[in-house]
Design an enzyme around this catalytic site. Structure first.
Site, PDB file in Angstrom:
ATOM      1  N   ASP A 271       0.406   1.244  -1.419  1.00 21.15           N
ATOM      2  CA  ASP A 271      -0.391   1.563  -0.237  1.00 21.15           C
ATOM      3  C   ASP A 271       0.280   1.068   1.041  1.00 21.15           C
ATOM      4  O   ASP A 271       1.198   0.247   1.006  1.00 21.15           O
ATOM      5  CB  ASP A 271      -1.767   0.893  -0.325  1.00 21.15           C
ATOM      6  CG  ASP A 271      -2.563   1.311  -1.553  1.00 21.15           C
ATOM      7  OD1 ASP A 271      -2.243   2.359  -2.127  1.00 21.15           O
ATOM      8  OD2 ASP A 271      -3.493   0.565  -1.919  1.00 21.15           O
TER       9      ASP A 271
ATOM     10  N   TYR B 282       1.833  -6.641 -10.740  1.00 13.85           N
ATOM     11  CA  TYR B 282       1.498  -6.892  -9.341  1.00 13.85           C
ATOM     12  C   TYR B 282       1.048  -8.344  -9.171  1.00 13.85           C
ATOM     13  O   TYR B 282       0.485  -8.944 -10.103  1.00 13.85           O
ATOM     14  CB  TYR B 282       0.339  -5.998  -8.888  1.00 13.85           C
ATOM     15  CG  TYR B 282       0.707  -4.565  -8.590  1.00 13.85           C
ATOM     16  CD1 TYR B 282       1.108  -4.191  -7.315  1.00 13.85           C
ATOM     17  CD2 TYR B 282       0.619  -3.586  -9.573  1.00 13.85           C
ATOM     18  CE1 TYR B 282       1.417  -2.867  -7.024  1.00 13.85           C
ATOM     19  CE2 TYR B 282       0.928  -2.264  -9.297  1.00 13.85           C
ATOM     20  CZ  TYR B 282       1.328  -1.911  -8.023  1.00 13.85           C
ATOM     21  OH  TYR B 282       1.636  -0.609  -7.735  1.00 13.85           O
TER      22      TYR B 282
END
Length: 247
Positions: free
Chosen positions: A54, A112
Site C-alpha cells: 500500500d 511482514y
C-alpha cells in the site's frame, strides 16, 4: 528473451504504493522502476512484483521479475540500475531466473513486520516508520488473541474491499509479538495477505492490548466476515514487507 529476478528495497513514505497507476506512474515503486529500466535498456518493460504494498508501506526485500530482449550481465545491470534510482529505492540483487519464474504466482509465503512505539516513547527519527501508541498495551493479551488467527481462515472481516469473486481464504503460519523497553514488533507470516489485512489485524490486536475489546472477539470477526466488527486500520508507515518465500 531473458527473465530476471530482482530483489528490491524501498522506503514507501513518498510513494502511492507498489502498483503503477495511470498518470501517477512515477509516484509508485513499480512505475519508477519501469521508467528507469526503460531508459537504460531502450525497451518497453513491465516489472511484476510479488505483492502490491500500500501507499506508505516499506519493503526490506520485495521480489519482482522482468523480461528483457537483451541478454544482460546481472552485475552490470544492477550497477546501472542503482545509479539512476532515487535514494529511497535500491536493487539489492539481480539474477537470471528460469523462463517460468513468476514473482507473484510462484511465491509460497510472505513475512511482514509492524513496528509500534510505546506510550511516551516518541522518537523523532522513527516517526516515518512506526505507529506511536497513546495507550499502554498488554502484549500478553495480544499474544492470546493472536492464537485465534493462526491457521487457515476466511479473513474477509480483516480486509478492505473484499471481492465477491476472489477467495478470502488465507493461512497464517505465525504471529510473533516481541517488545523492548520502547518498541513493540508484530511479525506476521503466511501464505498470502488480503488488501490492508496486516494493518487491520494490527489495529484489532492493539485494541485488545489496550483493553478496548476481548481477545475472543477475533472469533466473531472470523465467523461473521464483517469488516465493521474488526479494529481500525493501523497507519501504513509502521508496516514493512520483510521477505517473500519460494519453494
Amino acid at each position: 528473451m531473458k527473465n530476471y529476478r530482482l530483489h528490491i528495497q524501498y522506503d514507501g513514505t513518498r510513494y502511492r504504493g507498489w502498483q503503477r497507476q495511470g498518470v501517477a506512474a512515477e509516484d509508485t515503486i513499480q512505475g519508477r522502476l519501469e521508467a528507469v529500466l526503460a531508459r537504460l535498456t531502450g525497451e518497453d518493460v513491465e516489472i511484476h512484483g510479488a505483492g502490491r504494498t500500500d501507499a506508505g508501506v516499506h519493503a526490506r526485500c520485495q521480489v519482482a521479475h522482468v523480461r528483457l530482449e537483451k541478454d544482460w550481465e546481472p552485475a552490470a545491470l544492477l550497477l546501472k540500475f542503482n545509479e539512476y534510482l532515487p535514494e529511497d529505492i535500491r536493487i539489492l540483487g539481480i539474477k537470471q531466473a528460469g523462463e517460468r519464474f513468476h514473482s507473484r504466482l510462484n511465491a509460497t509465503g510472505k513475512v511482514y513486520e509492524y513496528h509500534m512505539l510505546k506510550k511516551n516513547c516518541y522518537d523523532v527519527f522513527a516517526r516515518k516508520y512506526s505507529w506511536q501508541m497513546e495507550k499502554d498495551l498488554d502484549t500478553e493479551r495480544m499474544r492470546q488473541a493472536a492464537q485465534f488467527l493462526i491457521g487457515s481462515h476466511d479473513f474477509r472481516g480483516f480486509c478492505t474491499k473484499a471481492s465477491k469473486k476472489k477467495s478470502t481464504l488465507r493461512r497464517l503460519d505465525a504471529i510473533d509479538i516481541r517488545e523492548t523497553e520502547r518498541d513493540i514488533f508484530l511479525r506476521f507470516e503466511g501464505n498470502g495477505f488480503l488488501y490492508n489485512m496486516v494493518r487491520i489485524l494490527t489495529g484489532t490486536l492493539v485494541e485488545i492490548g489496550a483493553g478496548e475489546r476481548e481477545a475472543d472477539s477475533i472469533l466473531e470477526i472470523l465467523d461473521t466476515g464483517e469488516r465493521k466488527r474488526a479494529g481500525e486500520t493501523a497507519p501504513a508507515k509502521g508496516l514493512t514487507l520483510l521477505s517473500v518465500r519460494y519453494d
